[in-house]
Every structure is written in C-alpha cells, then in structure tokens.
Design a protein around this motif. Structure first.
Motif, PDB file in Angstrom:
ATOM      1  N   SER A  86       0.838  -1.203   0.000  1.00  0.00           N
ATOM      2  CA  SER A  86       0.000   0.000   0.000  1.00  0.00           C
ATOM      3  C   SER A  86       0.874   1.255   0.000  1.00  0.00           C
ATOM      4  O   SER A  86       0.611   2.211  -0.733  1.00  0.00           O
ATOM      5  N   LYS A  89       2.415   1.791  -3.412  1.00  0.00           N
ATOM      6  CA  LYS A  89       1.460   2.327  -4.390  1.00  0.00           C
ATOM      7  C   LYS A  89       1.251   3.814  -4.219  1.00  0.00           C
ATOM      8  O   LYS A  89       1.032   4.535  -5.183  1.00  0.00           O
ATOM      9  N   GLU A  90       1.332   4.283  -2.968  1.00  0.00           N
ATOM     10  CA  GLU A  90       1.125   5.695  -2.692  1.00  0.00           C
ATOM     11  C   GLU A  90       2.304   6.537  -3.140  1.00  0.00           C
ATOM     12  O   GLU A  90       2.151   7.717  -3.427  1.00  0.00           O
TER      13      GLU A  90
END
Length: 91
Positions: A86, A89-90
């Motif tokens: 996560s 991806k950010e």
C-alpha cells in the motif's frame, strides 16, 4: 540365405518389441502425470478442509495450538506485506 531371413525376422521382432516398449513408456508417463495432477488436487482439497475446519473452530482445539499459531504468524506477515504494498502504491 537362411541367415538373411533370420536377420529380417530378428529385426522385425526387435522393432515390434521397441514399439511395445515405447507404448509402455508413453502410458507410464501419462499415468505419472495423472498422479501428479491428482496429488495437486488432493492438496487443494486438504486446504479447503483445513479452511472449513478453522472457520468452524475459531479457537484452537486441543492439539492444534501450534498450527493455529503458525496461521496467525502467516496472517501477520501477510498484513505487513500488504501494508508495505500500500505504501509503495502511494509513492
């Protein structure tokens, strides 16, 4: 002349024996491949049985504490990996 006839007959017999052996080897290979496929199928079935067992028994029954702990550890590692994915991806 009789020797030539014998050679032809022997060659024919060897050829037929070779063909028979090749068929046996082919069948053997197919059966081995089928067995590998069935073993994989069994693994999937066992995994499904285990999943259903854990869902039906959320608390570790006697004798299963170590396995339940291993599941919890695996879940924790998965959670860490998902969190990191996560974050990536950010970025």
């Amino acid at each position: 002349m009789a020797e030539w006839k014998d050679l032809g007959s022997k060659a024919k017999n060897l050829t037929l024996a070779g063909i028979g052996k090749a068929k046996e080897l082919g069948e053997s290979a197919k059966l081995n491949l089928d067995n590998v496929s069935e073993e994989e199928n069994k693994k999937k079935i066992y995994a499904e049985i285990g999943k259903l067992f854990v869902e039906a028994n959320p608390e570790a029954p006697e004798g299963y504490a170590e396995l339940y702990a291993q599941l919890e550890q695996a879940d924790a590692r998965i959670a860490v990996n998902k969190a990191r994915l996560s974050e990536l991806k950010e970025d």
